[in-house]
Write a protein that holds these residues in place. Structure first.
Motif, PDB file in Angstrom:
ATOM      1  N   ASN A 131       0.834  -1.193   0.000  1.00  0.00           N
ATOM      2  CA  ASN A 131       0.000   0.000   0.000  1.00  0.00           C
ATOM      3  C   ASN A 131       0.881   1.259   0.000  1.00  0.00           C
ATOM      4  OD1 ASN A 131      -2.381   1.523   0.134  1.00  0.00           O
ATOM      5  ND2 ASN A 131      -2.238   1.642   2.373  1.00  0.00           N
ATOM      6  N   GLY A 132       0.677   2.119  -1.015  1.00  0.00           N
ATOM      7  CA  GLY A 132       1.462   3.350  -1.137  1.00  0.00           C
ATOM      8  C   GLY A 132       2.703   3.199  -1.991  1.00  0.00           C
ATOM      9  N   ASN A 133       2.898   2.057  -2.641  1.00  0.00           N
ATOM     10  CA  ASN A 133       4.069   1.819  -3.490  1.00  0.00           C
ATOM     11  C   ASN A 133       3.801   2.427  -4.865  1.00  0.00           C
ATOM     12  OD1 ASN A 133       6.261   0.875  -4.910  1.00  0.00           O
ATOM     13  ND2 ASN A 133       6.088  -1.230  -4.132  1.00  0.00           N
ATOM     14  N   SER A 134       4.609   3.415  -5.268  1.00  0.00           N
ATOM     15  CA  SER A 134       4.376   4.136  -6.530  1.00  0.00           C
ATOM     16  C   SER A 134       4.638   3.282  -7.758  1.00  0.00           C
ATOM     17  CB  SER A 134       5.264   5.394  -6.579  1.00  0.00           C
ATOM     18  OG  SER A 134       6.635   5.023  -6.501  1.00  0.00           O
ATOM     19  N   SER A 135       5.302   2.146  -7.559  1.00  0.00           N
ATOM     20  CA  SER A 135       5.597   1.285  -8.709  1.00  0.00           C
ATOM     21  C   SER A 135       4.385   0.473  -9.148  1.00  0.00           C
ATOM     22  CB  SER A 135       6.753   0.336  -8.362  1.00  0.00           C
ATOM     23  OG  SER A 135       6.397  -0.534  -7.305  1.00  0.00           O
ATOM     24  N   ASP A 136       3.300   0.523  -8.377  1.00  0.00           N
ATOM     25  CA  ASP A 136       2.118  -0.274  -8.738  1.00  0.00           C
ATOM     26  C   ASP A 136       1.348   0.357  -9.900  1.00  0.00           C
ATOM     27  OD1 ASP A 136       2.502  -2.263  -6.842  1.00  0.00           O
ATOM     28  OD2 ASP A 136       1.466  -1.134  -5.271  1.00  0.00           O
ATOM     29  N   HIS A 137       1.453   1.675 -10.049  1.00  0.00           N
ATOM     30  CA  HIS A 137       0.766   2.377 -11.145  1.00  0.00           C
ATOM     31  C   HIS A 137      -0.721   2.063 -11.164  1.00  0.00           C
ATOM     32  CE1 HIS A 137       4.696   3.523 -12.614  1.00  0.00           C
ATOM     33  NE2 HIS A 137       5.062   2.240 -12.671  1.00  0.00           N
ATOM     34  N   ILE A 138      -1.349   2.159 -10.005  1.00  0.00           N
ATOM     35  CA  ILE A 138      -2.787   1.899  -9.884  1.00  0.00           C
ATOM     36  C   ILE A 138      -3.499   3.224  -9.663  1.00  0.00           C
ATOM     37  CG2 ILE A 138      -4.592   0.778  -8.509  1.00  0.00           C
ATOM     38  CD1 ILE A 138      -2.998  -1.177 -10.107  1.00  0.00           C
ATOM     39  N   PHE A 139      -4.517   3.442 -10.498  1.00  0.00           N
ATOM     40  CA  PHE A 139      -5.376   4.601 -10.303  1.00  0.00           C
ATOM     41  C   PHE A 139      -6.804   4.077 -10.166  1.00  0.00           C
ATOM     42  CE2 PHE A 139      -8.311   7.731 -12.045  1.00  0.00           C
ATOM     43  CZ  PHE A 139      -8.049   8.809 -11.233  1.00  0.00           C
TER      44      PHE A 139
END
Length: 670
Positions: A131-139
């Motif tokens: 949770n909060g990992n910018s590498s997930d690229h989830i919007f």
């Protein structure tokens, strides 16, 4: 009614290298047919037969994802301008427990359509440790129905914009606006159809590269079913609104049949219990009802009701039990109407004394009237229960005062009075009533004592009637061992002489304080009559008198009783006196013969016949020599005492000598 919620947001850039071509727009009025082929489902997501996209079901802690199978390019690699898009969809969140709610769903843009997010509050978007990992690229745009303090949710009914995290960068309570701009609350978990619009403003220039578009939802401990009914998407303009009438219908809500089930169950239980209760009541009432048959009308004594006798004996309580024997149990009772104490003989179902003997008993003693017989007060027949009501004898049966450790020691005077009373009663049965009555079970246990210790003959369960001067019919052998005349096992015919034989055994046991057969005695004293005869021959007749009397007895009366006992015990029926003769002897009206024949028909000491057997047998009337006597016997005072523990042995056999004799302990009848 469709509810329109419009959001505007800034989208962060994502890294992606996918290159492909795709249509600019699509619209799915349900997901059957070709729409089904264009959707990629993972987790528990499924499409129903009517085209309804089901992201989750009521299973706890599961996730479901549904993406359009092809990605959309939001930014051309050669240009910096991001394409705008608009989408509209109709969804419904149906909690399993409406009052408790469940987790919500989210519209998602992701570089991959294979999400592996956690269920519950993570909505299937992200893993708990990512949770909060910018590498997930989830919007995502979440439509959440749970307030999670961990993520800073504003309430449990909100819409939020999330970027690589479950903590929303912008959120607002779910609402819609009327035409007059009035804001109205919108309950996301109401289970109703809700249409939402999401528009992206391309001049903001926030999206990058290509991504998959779709939906994600999950359940936790509390589950909700998440449905997408229709979906439209447009990259070059406003997404087309969806017509609710053309969309698949939601499944009917599962009706809560708990109350109905409980009511029906309760009603069924009440009905069943009512049927059981009514059946039990009817059976008891039918069983307890007094059914009078024709033959019962011919019986003279009073007929009691079953309920009256049941109440009198306190429900046939064991505390009221006076005694029991082969024919059933005898209870003490008090008639509620007159407060009279009675003895109720309840013949058991398994008793050898069946209905025929029962009828014989009440028909016989119901008409008998004599001061030395237990009076019959009435009777009752209720299905399987046969009951006879006697006058209560407070002092119980004679055997309780003779054997072992008695209640108290009867004096000789009391014993002699009891003997004369029983003899008088038997004379009435044999000669003075309209028919000859053979008692067939004379013994100490069937002689009852009233309040004045007068002897009364009772228990006529085996009584046999026949006309004076006629012969009794052949029947089975019944009675008590030690009181049975020897000819009974040969002929099976009860006669007055067989009653006299039993009376002789009673005379000896009253005088000696012993039973006719005493298993615990010495071998030479085993059979009472044999032992008394030996003592008589040796001139020691008075030695057999009950030692508990301490020599306090009338010797003349004792000799009379012992002598008559031996005479009645003769094996030859014709050698025995009649009851009339016995009464006269006991009253001192006539003299007794001097010579007493051997009970067994021979003199064991002299080794020759006594003249009482064979063709030359000497009849009782031939003995004319008298024994010293008087017109009456002086009363003497004495004492006596034994308890009765060992039961008498009842015999029942066929009428012929070849028939085996069965022996069974019957105990006291009273």
């Amino acid at each position: 009614m469709a509810k329109k919620v419009i959001f505007f947001w800034v989208f962060l850039a994502f890294a992606s290298e996918q290159v492909f071509s795709q249509p600019d727009q699509f619209i799915f009025n349900g997901f059957h047919g070709s729409a089904n082929n264009n959707m990629s489902l993972t987790g528990v997501a499924d499409i129903s037969n009517n085209g309804l996209l089901c992201l989750t079901n009521t299973t706890s802690r599961v996730s479901g994802h549904a993406f359009y199978s092809s990605p959309f390019r939001f930014k051309n690699s050669n240009e910096s301008k991001v394409s705008s898009f608009s989408t509209a969809f109709v969804f419904a969140t149906v909690p399993e427990y409406p009052k408790l709610g469940g987790h919500g769903l989210a519209f998602v843009l992701s570089p991959s359509k294979q999400l592996s997010g956690s269920p519950s509050q993570y909505l299937g978007l992200l893993k708990a440790n990512e949770n909060g990992n910018s590498s997930d690229h989830i919007f995502a745009v979440e439509f959440d129905t749970v307030k999670d303090l961990e993520f800073g949710d504003i309430d449990d009914n909100h819409v939020g914009v999330n970027l690589n995290s479950m903590r929303s960068i912008a959120s607002a309570s779910a609402a819609y606006f009327l035409k007059n701009s009035t804001k109205k609350e919108l309950l996301l978990g109401s289970g109703r159809q809700i249409q939402a619009w999401i528009d992206y403003d391309s001049p903001k220039n926030r999206l990058d590269d290509s991504m998959f578009v779709g939906f994600s939802a999950s359940t936790g401990l509390l589950a909700s079913s998440h449905y997408i009914l229709g979906w439209s998407f447009n990259m070059s303009g406003e997404a087309q609104s969806l017509s609710l009438s053309s969309l698949p219908s939601l499944p009917r809500p599962k009706q809560n049949h708990t109350v109905l089930t409980l009511c029906l169950t309760f009603a069924a239980v009440v009905v069943i219990m009512s049927i059981v209760f009514v059946s039990f009541y009817l059976v008891r009432k039918f069983k307890g009802s007094d059914v009078i048959e024709a033959w019962e009308l011919e019986i003279g004594p009073h007929r009691f009701s079953y309920q009256e006798l049941k109440k009198a004996t306190r429900g046939f309580s064991d505390k009221e039990l006076l005694g029991f024997g082969g024919f059933g149990r005898v209870y003490k009772g008090t008639l509620p109407s007159t407060n009279t104490q009675v003895a109720v003989k309840r013949i058991s179902h398994e008793s050898k004394q069946g209905l025929r003997e029962f009828v014989s008993e009440i028909a016989t003693i119901g008409r008998l009237r004599h001061r030395n017989m237990v009076p019959l007060l009435g009777w009752c027949r209720c299905r399987g229960d046969l009951l006879i009501v006697y006058d209560y004898m407070p002092n119980g049966s004679l055997d309780k005062y003779l054997f072992d450790e008695p209640k108290r020691v009867l004096s000789w005077d009391e014993r002699f009075r009891i003997i004369k009373g029983v003899a008088s009663g038997l004379l009435y049965l044999h000669e003075e009533w309209e028919q000859t009555v053979i008692h067939r079970d004379i013994k100490a246990g069937n002689v009852l004592l009233d309040s004045d210790l007068n002897g009364r003959l009772g228990d006529f369960g085996l009584a046999k009637l026949y006309e004076h001067g006629s012969n009794p019919s052949t029947t089975k052998v019944v009675g008590t061992l030690g009181y049975l005349a020897p000819e009974l096992t040969k002929t099976g015919k009860p006669t007055m002489a067989t009653d006299v034989f039993a009376f002789g055994a009673l005379l000896l046991e009253v005088a000696c304080g012993r039973k006719p057969i005493e298993p615990k005695a010495l071998p030479e004293e085993l059979i009472l009559v044999d032992w008394v005869w030996e003592q008589w021959q040796s001139g020691a007749a008075l030695e057999v008198v009950d030692p508990k009397l301490n020599c306090d007895f009338d010797e003349v009366e004792a000799i009379v009783v012992i002598k008559l006992g031996l005479m009645c015990s003769n094996n030859e029926p014709d050698a025995r006196p009649t009851m009339r003769q016995l009464v006269r002897y006991l009253e001192g009206e006539v003299l007794l013969p001097e010579v007493v024949p051997s009970p067994g028909g021979y003199d064991s000491k002299k080794g020759h016949g006594s003249g009482c057997t064979g063709t030359g047998a000497t009849r009782f009337e031939d003995f004319v020599h008298s024994y010293p006597n008087s017109s009456h016997f002086d009363d003497k005072v004495g004492t006596y005492s034994p308890t009765y523990e060992d039961g008498d042995v009842d015999i029942e056999a066929g009428s012929r000598s070849t028939t085996p004799i069965s022996i069974s302990g019957s105990g006291n009848d009273r």
